[in-house]
Design a protein around this motif. Structure first.
Motif, PDB file in Angstrom:
ATOM      1  N   LEU A  90      12.535  -6.041 -29.012  1.00 33.14           N
ATOM      2  CA  LEU A  90      12.258  -4.712 -29.550  1.00 33.14           C
ATOM      3  C   LEU A  90      10.803  -4.319 -29.308  1.00 33.14           C
ATOM      4  CD1 LEU A  90      14.183  -4.948 -32.937  1.00 33.14           C
ATOM      5  CD2 LEU A  90      14.848  -3.592 -30.940  1.00 33.14           C
ATOM      6  N   GLY A  91       9.891  -5.258 -29.537  1.00 27.84           N
ATOM      7  CA  GLY A  91       8.469  -4.977 -29.325  1.00 27.84           C
ATOM      8  C   GLY A  91       8.159  -4.653 -27.875  1.00 27.84           C
ATOM      9  N   ALA A  92       8.714  -5.434 -26.962  1.00 31.64           N
ATOM     10  CA  ALA A  92       8.484  -5.188 -25.536  1.00 31.64           C
ATOM     11  C   ALA A  92       9.068  -3.843 -25.118  1.00 31.64           C
ATOM     12  CB  ALA A  92       9.078  -6.318 -24.708  1.00 31.64           C
ATOM     13  N   ALA A  93      10.233  -3.513 -25.629  1.00 32.45           N
ATOM     14  CA  ALA A  93      10.864  -2.230 -25.296  1.00 32.45           C
ATOM     15  C   ALA A  93      10.003  -1.077 -25.789  1.00 32.45           C
ATOM     16  CB  ALA A  93      12.260  -2.155 -25.907  1.00 32.45           C
ATOM     17  N   TYR A  94       9.448  -1.212 -26.985  1.00 36.72           N
ATOM     18  CA  TYR A  94       8.610  -0.145 -27.539  1.00 36.72           C
ATOM     19  C   TYR A  94       7.330   0.046 -26.728  1.00 36.72           C
ATOM     20  CZ  TYR A  94       5.893   2.771 -30.577  1.00 36.72           C
ATOM     21  OH  TYR A  94       5.133   3.812 -31.047  1.00 36.72           O
ATOM     22  N   ALA A 150       4.674  -2.845 -39.271  1.00 29.54           N
ATOM     23  CA  ALA A 150       3.215  -2.988 -39.390  1.00 29.54           C
ATOM     24  C   ALA A 150       2.595  -3.305 -38.034  1.00 29.54           C
ATOM     25  CB  ALA A 150       2.873  -4.077 -40.406  1.00 29.54           C
ATOM     26  N   ARG A 151       3.199  -4.204 -37.292  1.00 34.70           N
ATOM     27  CA  ARG A 151       2.692  -4.538 -35.959  1.00 34.70           C
ATOM     28  C   ARG A 151       2.801  -3.322 -35.034  1.00 34.70           C
ATOM     29  NH1 ARG A 151       1.487  -9.349 -33.741  1.00 34.70           N
ATOM     30  NH2 ARG A 151       1.454  -9.491 -31.476  1.00 34.70           N
ATOM     31  N   ASN A 156       0.398   1.064 -31.978  1.00 31.66           N
ATOM     32  CA  ASN A 156       0.135   2.498 -31.815  1.00 31.66           C
ATOM     33  C   ASN A 156      -1.356   2.788 -31.835  1.00 31.66           C
ATOM     34  OD1 ASN A 156       2.842   3.101 -31.703  1.00 31.66           O
ATOM     35  ND2 ASN A 156       2.937   4.038 -33.725  1.00 31.66           N
ATOM     36  N   THR A 157      -2.041   2.202 -32.805  1.00 28.67           N
ATOM     37  CA  THR A 157      -3.472   2.445 -32.941  1.00 28.67           C
ATOM     38  C   THR A 157      -4.240   1.922 -31.732  1.00 28.67           C
ATOM     39  OG1 THR A 157      -3.297   2.366 -35.345  1.00 28.67           O
ATOM     40  CG2 THR A 157      -5.495   2.028 -34.402  1.00 28.67           C
ATOM     41  N   LEU A 158      -3.973   0.691 -31.337  1.00 29.42           N
ATOM     42  CA  LEU A 158      -4.678   0.111 -30.187  1.00 29.42           C
ATOM     43  C   LEU A 158      -4.436   0.919 -28.919  1.00 29.42           C
ATOM     44  CD1 LEU A 158      -4.052  -3.704 -30.820  1.00 29.42           C
ATOM     45  CD2 LEU A 158      -6.177  -2.414 -31.203  1.00 29.42           C
TER      46      LEU A 158
END
Length: 184
Positions: A90-94, A150-151, A156-158
């Motif tokens: 999911l993280g990689a896809a995002y 949260a991650r 998003n911020t980075l």
């Protein structure tokens, strides 16, 4: 004599306008964007943008909806491809989607503009839809869903501040932990 400009069918013009609006909102923010800027980016008149969407607020809500749909599509595909490690997939896809389509900037703008009576309900509903997906489709525990969100906000911020490029010192260490060694 020049050739006439080909007429674009309504649904294609609408999709082009939404794509142009996504770019303008991502670059200028909700407050800094105008329907005139979006119209110029789409190659149409400002009055046509207003006729199609009713105004900036409704167009931004449509951009939020499209971004959320794209995120959910990417998450669904990621789960289909790699069920044993759903958080990683999911993280990689995002991250991949955010790099290509700037969905992270649209989410940040939506959350920042959530005090707006038209934008706020769409931002909250979108957040709840993402949470529901994580809990009931990806079958994450509440703790894992919370950590993932949260991650995601950190990512998003980075990405929004461009930190993965050229980060040094402690920031470079954080970027490597979040995005992996190839990120900088």
């Amino acid at each position: 004599m020049t050739d006439p400009v080909p007429r674009i069918p309504g649904p294609e013009r609408r999709a082009l306008t939404i794509a142009s609006a996504t770019d303008v909102f991502a670059a200028r923010g909700y407050v800094g964007a105008s329907t005139d800027m979006i119209a110029r980016a789409a190659g149409i008149s400002q009055s046509y943008v207003v006729r199609m969407f009713g105004g900036k607020e409704a167009l931004f809500v449509e951009v939020i909806r499209r971004s959320l749909d794209r995120i959910l599509e990417a998450f669904t595909a990621a789960l289909d491809d790699a069920p044993p490690r759903p958080l990683t997939a999911l993280g990689a896809a995002y991250v991949s989607l955010a790099q290509k389509e700037q969905v992270h900037l649209i989410l940040l703008q939506a959350f920042a503009a959530s005090g707006d009576p038209a934008v706020g309900p769409a931002a909250r509903a979108g957040f709840e839809e993402l949470l529901h997906f994580l809990l009931h489709t990806a079958h994450l525990s509440a703790d894992d869903a919370e950590a993932f969100l949260a991650r995601g906000m950190l990512i998003n911020t980075l990405m929004a501040i461009g930190l993965p490029q050229g980060a040094t010192g402690d920031a470079a260490d954080l970027v490597e932990r979040v995005f992996g060694p190839a990120a900088g």
